[in-house]
Design a protein around this motif. Structure first.
Motif, PDB file in Angstrom:
ATOM      1  N   SER A  47      27.025  22.428 102.527  1.00  0.00           N
ATOM      2  CA  SER A  47      27.988  23.233 101.767  1.00  0.00           C
ATOM      3  C   SER A  47      29.418  22.856 102.137  1.00  0.00           C
ATOM      4  O   SER A  47      30.304  22.796 101.271  1.00  0.00           O
ATOM      5  CB  SER A  47      27.741  24.721 102.021  1.00  0.00           C
ATOM      6  OG  SER A  47      27.902  25.023 103.395  1.00  0.00           O
ATOM      7  N   GLU A  63      23.467  24.363 106.236  1.00  0.00           N
ATOM      8  CA  GLU A  63      24.827  24.839 105.983  1.00  0.00           C
ATOM      9  C   GLU A  63      25.862  23.722 106.020  1.00  0.00           C
ATOM     10  O   GLU A  63      26.946  23.854 105.447  1.00  0.00           O
ATOM     11  CB  GLU A  63      25.210  25.921 106.998  1.00  0.00           C
ATOM     12  CG  GLU A  63      25.249  25.455 108.442  1.00  0.00           C
ATOM     13  CD  GLU A  63      23.896  25.535 109.120  1.00  0.00           C
ATOM     14  OE1 GLU A  63      23.833  25.391 110.358  1.00  0.00           O
ATOM     15  OE2 GLU A  63      22.897  25.752 108.403  1.00  0.00           O
ATOM     16  N   LEU A  83      27.560  25.567  98.234  1.00  0.00           N
ATOM     17  CA  LEU A  83      27.194  26.890  98.736  1.00  0.00           C
ATOM     18  C   LEU A  83      25.890  27.366  98.112  1.00  0.00           C
ATOM     19  O   LEU A  83      25.038  27.958  98.792  1.00  0.00           O
ATOM     20  CB  LEU A  83      28.323  27.877  98.438  1.00  0.00           C
ATOM     21  CG  LEU A  83      28.138  29.306  98.959  1.00  0.00           C
ATOM     22  CD1 LEU A  83      28.005  29.310 100.476  1.00  0.00           C
ATOM     23  CD2 LEU A  83      29.297  30.194  98.510  1.00  0.00           C
ATOM     24  N   TYR A 104      22.920  25.762  99.793  1.00  0.00           N
ATOM     25  CA  TYR A 104      22.587  26.376 101.086  1.00  0.00           C
ATOM     26  C   TYR A 104      21.944  27.746 100.897  1.00  0.00           C
ATOM     27  O   TYR A 104      20.925  28.068 101.532  1.00  0.00           O
ATOM     28  CB  TYR A 104      23.853  26.489 101.934  1.00  0.00           C
ATOM     29  CG  TYR A 104      23.687  27.350 103.157  1.00  0.00           C
ATOM     30  CD1 TYR A 104      22.780  27.001 104.160  1.00  0.00           C
ATOM     31  CD2 TYR A 104      24.432  28.523 103.312  1.00  0.00           C
ATOM     32  CE1 TYR A 104      22.621  27.798 105.281  1.00  0.00           C
ATOM     33  CE2 TYR A 104      24.277  29.320 104.431  1.00  0.00           C
ATOM     34  CZ  TYR A 104      23.369  28.957 105.407  1.00  0.00           C
ATOM     35  OH  TYR A 104      23.209  29.747 106.515  1.00  0.00           O
ATOM     36  N   ASN A 105      22.507  28.563 100.018  1.00  0.00           N
ATOM     37  CA  ASN A 105      21.972  29.911  99.818  1.00  0.00           C
ATOM     38  C   ASN A 105      20.577  29.898  99.207  1.00  0.00           C
ATOM     39  O   ASN A 105      19.771  30.798  99.472  1.00  0.00           O
ATOM     40  CB  ASN A 105      22.912  30.719  98.919  1.00  0.00           C
ATOM     41  CG  ASN A 105      24.192  31.114  99.633  1.00  0.00           C
ATOM     42  OD1 ASN A 105      24.224  31.187 100.857  1.00  0.00           O
ATOM     43  ND2 ASN A 105      25.252  31.361  98.883  1.00  0.00           N
ATOM     44  N   TRP A 106      20.279  28.907  98.413  1.00  0.00           N
ATOM     45  CA  TRP A 106      18.969  28.836  97.768  1.00  0.00           C
ATOM     46  C   TRP A 106      17.943  28.084  98.603  1.00  0.00           C
ATOM     47  O   TRP A 106      16.827  27.840  98.152  1.00  0.00           O
ATOM     48  CB  TRP A 106      19.101  28.180  96.397  1.00  0.00           C
ATOM     49  CG  TRP A 106      19.916  28.991  95.431  1.00  0.00           C
ATOM     50  CD1 TRP A 106      20.309  30.289  95.590  1.00  0.00           C
ATOM     51  CD2 TRP A 106      20.454  28.560  94.182  1.00  0.00           C
ATOM     52  NE1 TRP A 106      21.057  30.700  94.513  1.00  0.00           N
ATOM     53  CE2 TRP A 106      21.166  29.657  93.627  1.00  0.00           C
ATOM     54  CE3 TRP A 106      20.418  27.375  93.467  1.00  0.00           C
ATOM     55  CZ2 TRP A 106      21.815  29.586  92.406  1.00  0.00           C
ATOM     56  CZ3 TRP A 106      21.068  27.302  92.246  1.00  0.00           C
ATOM     57  CH2 TRP A 106      21.753  28.397  91.722  1.00  0.00           C
TER      58      TRP A 106
END
Length: 415
Positions: free
Chosen positions: A300, A297, A287, A290-292
């Motif tokens: 993740s 996606e 996760l 993906y967020n960084w």
């Protein structure tokens, strides 16, 4: 320095028998002049003896070189240099922009391999006596006597300096500094710590987490937050991996004089809980990637499934500590890391920081080019202001002041 006298003699005898009994493959023997057969017996025996000595010397030299090369090769393969190079290469690709520099990638992997070989060789130099007591390591080049400690130390020093210099030359100073610091941390901190305190496992995990940072630094010339995903995965992955190994090889490590965490845990419960805790730490890494902005996606989801499988293996080790469950967790860890790195590379997004840096560089080049043009225009204007007559054009009437119009007055210009 190297052993192998019996092998040398055997090969020499085989070579002599082949030379004497197989004239088809050695036409020089079969085409010798007939008159050579009529030479005296003393001359024949002396010639044969001389040939035998030459053959044995040549074969002995060849076998020695072969053993030397094989021993060095064994030292290079020890402790999974391929994994170190693979993680460094993965870090380089992750730290690259839209286009991966293949030449830079190859130089980074080569430099990493050389520094890792140096660190591993120094590790074996410092642990000759310990390795000789363990079944798992007693056949290594140094404990078995195939290489002398002095020769191994010279090899480690030269290849370590060469690898660091290659990284500094073809990559940058940050990558070379990380490689040199990791060599020192592994050979001079982690290696002696293995005989002092069980914390060596966590120090060794730091050593294993640095190669992907090295690769990232070589590609992007800097380190950012999303560069920590693969190093974090490597750090947490090494704990259950080596906890399982230390549990399975407790007697061997004890005979070698090493201090492992599992020695103070006869039931294996604490070892299993430490493994499970570090597996849980790896769950959010997909996760975060993906967020960084490091991956899409899909990674993740895939990383969560991979980590969940390894966590289930460690949970079975917690519920029933035994060699069977520890071995299952160990094999699961061997499958986890290649799959995790493959997912990272498959779903990676170009390093935005590097692309941003390239855009800024292009913009800066444009600004500098525009400023240079403005400077040239200002210089031209100043020259015109200093000497206006040189740039003043003659009015049309000046051309009418010469024949065939002599009646017009000739204009006068101020000089």
């Amino acid at each position: 320095m190297w052993r192998g006298g019996a092998t040398t003699a055997f090969v020499a005898r085989a070579l002599r028998s082949r030379l004497l009994l197989d004239p088809i493959h050695h036409p020089v023997t079969s085409l010798a002049p007939i008159s050579s057969a009529r030479t005296s017996s003393s001359s024949t025996s002396s010639t044969a003896a001389a040939n035998t000595i030459v053959e044995e010397a040549a074969v002995a030299a060849a076998v020695s070189v072969s053993q030397h090369t094989g021993s060095i090769s064994d030292a290079l393969r020890h402790y999974g240099n391929a994994l170190v190079v693979a993680t460094s290469g993965a870090g380089y690709v992750l730290g690259s922009g839209n286009i991966v520099d293949i030449a830079g990638l190859c130089c980074t992997c080569a430099g990493t391999m050389m520094v890792a070989a140096s660190a591993n060789t120094l590790n074996q130099v410092f642990e000759i006596k310990n390795d000789a007591k363990m079944k798992r390591t007693m056949r290594r080049p140094l404990p078995s006597g195939r290489i002398s400690p002095a020769h191994a130390a010279m090899w480690a020093t030269s290849v370590g300096v060469a690898g660091t210099a290659l990284l500094a030359w073809k990559a940058n100073g940050l990558a070379a500094g990380l490689a040199a610091s990791n060599l020192v941390l592994y050979a001079f901190v982690y290696t002696p710590l293995k005989q002092i305190h069980p914390v060596n496992t966590w120090v060794g995990a730091i050593v294993g987490a640095i190669p992907p940072l090295l690769g990232w630094a070589a590609a992007s010339t800097e380190l950012s937050l999303n560069a920590m995903i693969l190093p974090a995965a490597l750090y947490y992955w090494q704990i259950p991996h080596f906890m399982a190994l230390a549990y399975l090889c407790r007697n061997d490590y004890l005979a070698g004089g090493y201090r492992m965490f599992s020695f103070a845990d006869p039931t294996g419960k604490r070892t299993a809980w430490v493994s499970l805790r570090n597996c849980l730490y790896m769950l959010p890494l997909g996760l975060f990637a993906y967020n960084w902005g490091l991956t899409s996606e899909w990674f993740s989801f895939e990383a969560s499934l991979l980590t969940l499988g390894l966590t289930i293996g460690s949970l079975s080790f917690v519920l029933k500590p035994s060699p069977k469950t520890a071995r299952r967790m160990f094999y699961g860890s061997l499958l986890y890391l290649p799959a995790f790195m493959a997912g990272l590379l498959l779903h990676r997004l170009p390093n935005e920081q590097k692309a941003h840096n390239l855009a800024e560089k292009s913009e800066l080049d444009g600004v500098l080019y525009g400023a240079d043009l403005q400077d040239k225009e200002r210089a031209t204007q100043k020259r015109q202001d200093r000497n206006p007559s040189s740039m003043q054009s003659r009015p049309p009437v000046a051309y009418a002041s010469v024949a065939p119009f002599p009646f017009l007055p000739v204009p006068i210009y101020d000089s």
